[in-house]
Write an enzyme that holds these catalytic residues in place. Structure first.
Site, PDB file in Angstrom:
ATOM      1  N   THR A   1      16.006 -10.101  -9.640  1.00  0.00           N
ATOM      2  CA  THR A   1      15.423  -8.960  -9.548  1.00  0.00           C
ATOM      3  C   THR A   1      13.887  -9.113  -8.825  1.00  0.00           C
ATOM      4  OG1 THR A   1      13.740  -8.676 -11.688  1.00  0.00           O
ATOM      5  CG2 THR A   1      16.292  -7.912 -11.619  1.00  0.00           C
ATOM      6  N   GLY A   2      13.572  -8.072  -7.938  1.00  0.00           N
ATOM      7  CA  GLY A   2      12.418  -8.230  -7.027  1.00  0.00           C
ATOM      8  C   GLY A   2      12.571  -9.334  -6.463  1.00  0.00           C
TER       9      GLY A   2
ATOM     10  N   GLY B   1       7.479 -12.407  -2.167  1.00  0.00           N
ATOM     11  CA  GLY B   1       6.844 -13.235  -2.840  1.00  0.00           C
ATOM     12  C   GLY B   1       7.702 -14.276  -3.809  1.00  0.00           C
ATOM     13  N   ILE B   2       7.454 -14.375  -4.993  1.00  0.00           N
ATOM     14  CA  ILE B   2       8.099 -15.501  -5.705  1.00  0.00           C
ATOM     15  C   ILE B   2       9.640 -15.287  -5.962  1.00  0.00           C
ATOM     16  CG2 ILE B   2       8.342 -15.996  -8.263  1.00  0.00           C
ATOM     17  CD1 ILE B   2       5.330 -15.645  -8.593  1.00  0.00           C
ATOM     18  N   GLY B   3      10.025 -13.813  -6.130  1.00  0.00           N
ATOM     19  CA  GLY B   3      11.182 -13.520  -6.158  1.00  0.00           C
ATOM     20  C   GLY B   3      12.372 -13.991  -4.772  1.00  0.00           C
TER      21      GLY B   3
ATOM     22  N   TYR C   1      -1.283  -5.235 -18.240  1.00  0.00           N
ATOM     23  CA  TYR C   1      -0.470  -6.244 -17.879  1.00  0.00           C
ATOM     24  C   TYR C   1      -0.116  -7.592 -18.567  1.00  0.00           C
ATOM     25  CZ  TYR C   1       1.112  -9.913 -14.188  1.00  0.00           C
ATOM     26  OH  TYR C   1       1.754 -10.937 -13.555  1.00  0.00           O
TER      27      TYR C   1
HETATM   28  P1  NAP Z   1       4.898  -9.383  -5.235  1.00  0.00           P
HETATM   29  O1  NAP Z   1       4.812 -10.340  -3.963  1.00  0.00           O
HETATM   30  O2  NAP Z   1       4.015  -8.163  -5.308  1.00  0.00           O
HETATM   31  O3  NAP Z   1       6.596  -8.824  -5.530  1.00  0.00           O
HETATM   32  C1  NAP Z   1       6.828  -8.150  -6.554  1.00  0.00           C
HETATM   33  C2  NAP Z   1       8.227  -8.185  -6.579  1.00  0.00           C
HETATM   34  O4  NAP Z   1       8.840  -7.282  -7.453  1.00  0.00           O
HETATM   35  C3  NAP Z   1       8.868  -7.345  -5.057  1.00  0.00           C
HETATM   36  O5  NAP Z   1       9.911  -7.749  -4.754  1.00  0.00           O
HETATM   37  C4  NAP Z   1       8.970  -5.781  -5.719  1.00  0.00           C
HETATM   38  O6  NAP Z   1      10.079  -5.161  -4.941  1.00  0.00           O
HETATM   39  C5  NAP Z   1       9.460  -6.250  -6.974  1.00  0.00           C
HETATM   40  N1  NAP Z   1       9.344  -4.918  -7.913  1.00  0.00           N
HETATM   41  C6  NAP Z   1       8.455  -4.246  -8.546  1.00  0.00           C
HETATM   42  N2  NAP Z   1       8.853  -3.191  -9.221  1.00  0.00           N
HETATM   43  C7  NAP Z   1       9.929  -3.270  -9.287  1.00  0.00           C
HETATM   44  C8  NAP Z   1      11.112  -2.402  -9.544  1.00  0.00           C
HETATM   45  N3  NAP Z   1      10.871  -1.491 -10.494  1.00  0.00           N
HETATM   46  N4  NAP Z   1      12.362  -2.523  -9.258  1.00  0.00           N
HETATM   47  C9  NAP Z   1      12.548  -3.592  -8.422  1.00  0.00           C
HETATM   48  N5  NAP Z   1      11.812  -4.421  -7.988  1.00  0.00           N
HETATM   49  C10 NAP Z   1      10.612  -4.259  -8.349  1.00  0.00           C
HETATM   50  O7  NAP Z   1       4.559 -10.241  -6.502  1.00  0.00           O
HETATM   51  P2  NAP Z   1       4.874 -11.719  -7.019  1.00  0.00           P
HETATM   52  O8  NAP Z   1       3.591 -12.158  -7.179  1.00  0.00           O
HETATM   53  O9  NAP Z   1       6.141 -12.210  -6.444  1.00  0.00           O
HETATM   54  O10 NAP Z   1       5.294 -11.268  -8.629  1.00  0.00           O
HETATM   55  C11 NAP Z   1       6.761 -11.672  -8.987  1.00  0.00           C
HETATM   56  C12 NAP Z   1       6.733 -11.965 -10.472  1.00  0.00           C
HETATM   57  O11 NAP Z   1       5.740 -13.102 -10.582  1.00  0.00           O
HETATM   58  C13 NAP Z   1       5.879 -10.692 -11.311  1.00  0.00           C
HETATM   59  O12 NAP Z   1       6.686 -10.456 -12.586  1.00  0.00           O
HETATM   60  C14 NAP Z   1       4.623 -11.285 -11.663  1.00  0.00           C
HETATM   61  O13 NAP Z   1       4.169 -10.497 -12.654  1.00  0.00           O
HETATM   62  C15 NAP Z   1       4.739 -12.618 -11.716  1.00  0.00           C
HETATM   63  N6  NAP Z   1       3.574 -13.329 -11.664  1.00  0.00           N
HETATM   64  C16 NAP Z   1       2.949 -13.449 -10.388  1.00  0.00           C
HETATM   65  C17 NAP Z   1       1.696 -14.145 -10.205  1.00  0.00           C
HETATM   66  C18 NAP Z   1       0.935 -14.366  -8.828  1.00  0.00           C
HETATM   67  O14 NAP Z   1      -0.174 -14.879  -8.883  1.00  0.00           O
HETATM   68  N7  NAP Z   1       1.437 -13.855  -7.845  1.00  0.00           N
HETATM   69  C19 NAP Z   1       1.038 -14.906 -11.445  1.00  0.00           C
HETATM   70  C20 NAP Z   1       2.085 -14.638 -12.669  1.00  0.00           C
HETATM   71  C21 NAP Z   1       3.209 -13.868 -12.737  1.00  0.00           C
HETATM   72  P3  NAP Z   1      10.023  -3.963  -3.802  1.00  0.00           P
HETATM   73  O15 NAP Z   1       8.544  -4.340  -2.933  1.00  0.00           O
HETATM   74  O16 NAP Z   1      11.266  -4.211  -3.117  1.00  0.00           O
HETATM   75  O17 NAP Z   1       9.793  -2.825  -4.685  1.00  0.00           O
END
Ligand code: NAP
Length: 242
Positions: free
Chosen positions: A8-9, A13-15, A152
């Site tokens: 999912t997602g 980024g990470i996904g 969060y």
């Molecule tokens: P990101 O670059 O903002 O990417 C977020 C991803 O989540 C996007 O692909 C977005 O898809 C998807 N998403 C959000 N809401 C959604 C929904 N309702 N349905 C489907 N897709 C959804 O953030 P990231 O840093 O990769 O974060 C990924 C995970 O890692 C998150 O759970 C975040 O809390 C966790 N995390 C991140 C960090 C960090 O420092 N980056 C640290 C700790 C934890 P669309 O753009 O297509 O909507």
């Protein structure tokens, strides 16, 4: 490798990095996205140029019906689902007294209920198969709490509880449930931070660097391949919180 994975997602980024890593290992992938269609299509195209075919599927996983469609699509396409990565998430910085009920519900829907919906849809198939692997992307803030990110932090702490309880319940069905708690990772989620703020954070981290999405993707790959780890919250944070 004939295992079927839903990320999912997976559009950013990470996904996105998890998708690329697992696709290169030969897993059958469904990349879920919501808003970033262009980015999802680009990942699909780039992989196809390297001879790797993945599926992409638009679904807002904060909604039960759309989560259901995502898992249904996967099972119809590949006949099963072996691995679910609950990675989709959003962040919001606000002082506690300014958080509206709408903010609160929105963040819970996106970060917590999304995992509940997708997991509930997927485990029926996994229990039937007597095998499965669920990986939840949590956060350092679910362990230690972040000022001005109460909503969060609450969702990520809840994800940790969800992970541990579900691991106990599903262990006898040979389904492993784990979470990864990243520290700070270089993605768009941190675009709000200034260069100076990032530098200050780096100075607080024993390994003196910001994490990369690849650091998380490598752990996901390991957790999938492993057979005896369940109910764990694995911190990948450069030693930021020990
Ligand atoms: P990101 O670059 O903002 O990417 C977020 C991803 O989540 C996007 O692909 C977005 O898809 C998807 N998403 C959000 N809401 C959604 C929904 N309702 N349905 C489907 N897709 C959804 O953030 P990231 O840093 O990769 O974060 C990924 C995970 O890692 C998150 O759970 C975040 O809390 C966790 N995390 C991140 C960090 C960090 O420092 N980056 C640290 C700790 C934890 P669309 O753009 O297509 O909507």
């Amino acid at each position: 490798m004939d295992k079927v994975v839903v990320v999912t997602g997976g559009s950013k980024g990470i996904g996105a990095e998890i998708v690329k890593t697992l696709a290169n290992e030969g897993y059958k992938i469904v990349l879920n996205y919501n808003k970033s269609e262009e980015s999802a299509k680009k990942i699909q195209e780039d992989l196809l140029n390297n001879g790797i075919k993945i599926e992409i599927f638009k679904a807002d996983v904060s909604k039960r019906e759309e989560s259901k469609k995502l898992i249904k699509f996967t099972i119809e396409k590949f006949n099963t689902i072996d691995i679910l990565i609950n990675n989709a998430g959003i962040a919001q910085e606000k002082i506690f007294t300014n958080i509206t009920e709408e903010d609160w519900n929105y963040i819970l829907q996106n970060n917590l209920n999304s995992a509940f919906y997708c997991t509930q849809e997927a485990v029926t198939e996994m229990i039937h198969n007597k095998k499965g692997c669920i990986i939840n992307v949590s956060s350092i803030w679910g362990i230690t709490g972040a000022s001005c990110e109460v909503a969060y932090s609450t969702t990520k702490a809840a994800i940790n509880g969800f992970t541990k309880a579900l691991a106990k319940e599903l262990g006898p069905s040979n389904i492993r449930v784990n979470a990864i708690a990243p520290g700070i990772i270089d993605t768009q989620m941190n675009n709000n931070l200034t260069a100076e703020e990032l530098e200050n954070i780096k100075n607080e981290i024993p390994l003196e660097k910001i994490g990369k999405p690849k650091d998380i993707a490598k752990c996901v790959k390991w957790l999938i391949e492993d057979e005896y780890t369940t109910g764990q919250i694995i911190s990948i944070n450069g030693g930021w919180y020990i």
